[in-house]
Write an enzyme that holds these catalytic residues in place. Sequence first.
Site, PDB file in Angstrom:
ATOM      1  N   HIS A  10       0.857  -1.184   0.000  1.00 36.13           N
ATOM      2  CA  HIS A  10       0.000   0.000   0.000  1.00 36.13           C
ATOM      3  C   HIS A  10       0.895   1.236   0.000  1.00 36.13           C
ATOM      4  O   HIS A  10       2.132   1.114  -0.072  1.00 36.13           O
ATOM      5  CB  HIS A  10      -0.945  -0.024   1.203  1.00 36.13           C
ATOM      6  CG  HIS A  10      -0.265  -0.292   2.509  1.00 36.13           C
ATOM      7  ND1 HIS A  10       0.633   0.596   3.094  1.00 36.13           N
ATOM      8  CD2 HIS A  10      -0.330  -1.358   3.364  1.00 36.13           C
ATOM      9  CE1 HIS A  10       1.079   0.106   4.234  1.00 36.13           C
ATOM     10  NE2 HIS A  10       0.522  -1.083   4.428  1.00 36.13           N
TER      11      HIS A  10
ATOM     12  N   HIS B 254       3.970   1.364   2.281  1.00 40.07           N
ATOM     13  CA  HIS B 254       5.166   0.699   1.766  1.00 40.07           C
ATOM     14  C   HIS B 254       5.852   1.568   0.710  1.00 40.07           C
ATOM     15  O   HIS B 254       7.080   1.690   0.693  1.00 40.07           O
ATOM     16  CB  HIS B 254       4.794  -0.644   1.128  1.00 40.07           C
ATOM     17  CG  HIS B 254       4.283  -1.669   2.088  1.00 40.07           C
ATOM     18  ND1 HIS B 254       2.985  -2.120   2.061  1.00 40.07           N
ATOM     19  CD2 HIS B 254       4.897  -2.341   3.095  1.00 40.07           C
ATOM     20  CE1 HIS B 254       2.825  -3.040   2.999  1.00 40.07           C
ATOM     21  NE2 HIS B 254       3.966  -3.187   3.651  1.00 40.07           N
TER      22      HIS B 254
ATOM     23  N   LYS C 248       5.190   2.463  12.416  1.00 40.21           N
ATOM     24  CA  LYS C 248       3.969   1.832  12.938  1.00 40.21           C
ATOM     25  C   LYS C 248       4.348   0.619  13.783  1.00 40.21           C
ATOM     26  O   LYS C 248       3.773   0.380  14.832  1.00 40.21           O
ATOM     27  CB  LYS C 248       3.029   1.410  11.801  1.00 40.21           C
ATOM     28  CG  LYS C 248       1.741   0.770  12.316  1.00 40.21           C
ATOM     29  CD  LYS C 248       0.775   0.438  11.209  1.00 40.21           C
ATOM     30  CE  LYS C 248       1.178  -0.785  10.453  1.00 40.21           C
ATOM     31  NZ  LYS C 248       1.003  -2.043  11.267  1.00 40.21           N
TER      32      LYS C 248
ATOM     33  N   ARG D 155      -3.430  -5.450   6.705  1.00 32.61           N
ATOM     34  CA  ARG D 155      -4.611  -6.066   7.317  1.00 32.61           C
ATOM     35  C   ARG D 155      -5.868  -5.206   7.150  1.00 32.61           C
ATOM     36  O   ARG D 155      -6.978  -5.705   7.325  1.00 32.61           O
ATOM     37  CB  ARG D 155      -4.357  -6.332   8.802  1.00 32.61           C
ATOM     38  CG  ARG D 155      -3.392  -7.479   9.067  1.00 32.61           C
ATOM     39  CD  ARG D 155      -3.259  -7.754  10.551  1.00 32.61           C
ATOM     40  NE  ARG D 155      -2.502  -8.978  10.806  1.00 32.61           N
ATOM     41  CZ  ARG D 155      -1.186  -9.043  10.891  1.00 32.61           C
ATOM     42  NH1 ARG D 155      -0.478  -7.938  10.739  1.00 32.61           N
ATOM     43  NH2 ARG D 155      -0.574 -10.186  11.132  1.00 32.61           N
TER      44      ARG D 155
END
Length: 283
Positions: free
Chosen positions: A34, A37, A152, A190
């Site tokens: 996504h 990244h 994160k 996720r």
Amino acid sequence: MKIFYNKSKLSQHVEALKAKGGSVGFVPTMGALHNGHLSLVEKGLSENSIVVVSIFVNPTQFDNQDDLIKYPRTLDADVSLLKTIGDTTILVYAPTVEDIYNDNITSQAFTFGGLEHEMEGAFRDGHFDGVGTIVKRLFEIVRPGKAYFGEKDFQQLQIIKKMVELYKMPLEVIGCPIYRAEDGLAMSSRNTRLTSEHRAVAPFIYKTLKTAKIKFGTKSAKDVSEWVEKQFKKQPLLELEYFIIADIETLKPIKRKSTKKTYRAFIAVYAGDIRLIDNIALN
């Protein structure tokens, strides 16, 4: 875009580039890429001749086998997304489990100075042994000058920095800011598995973290933690697993505030059966 499925061929190609004076950045991923990244890859491209992106769902870091089975695997879409930012300057390494582990799919046992026992380590048995095992192997295969990780997974970032220090690995580990959706939800592979109902309430996590940061300016860690717990009790679609305020160096929960220490708030929340984590710098 060159895609490698074999570690020896990738290593040969990377070493040939380095012999010509090229610099190599590395972004390890588990795929389902996504924009978060992509932000890491773009940072790597700004500082290196090429960036290697590994795409590998690592079995040894999953304590929940159901989560491993359901983890999204979208290699074709991942490659297409990477092509939008660097067709010739990005190399993809998409190994099989056999290429990484041969016939021995087990984790090496690590000691990270106690960092591995806090937060995620307390809730996910063996997780950081799995993380350490795969990242160490990937570092040995790719041999980058710099490797990029998102904040994160801040605990993971600190553990990988510790591993590089302990094993005297010749590379720099660079932490990059959390990439968020417009509504504040931290980007995660996720997230694609969230129901529309859970996706709608998930930004509550970051909203709560931001308010907790403000409260931490005047209240004790205990008071802030109790306030957070109360907020989640009012939100039936989200189940709080933990909220911890910790010293960023040791990752140990705060006992008493000190102006000489830097703190961060860490949170893990279940949205249905999807586990989401986030964190925020407090001072």
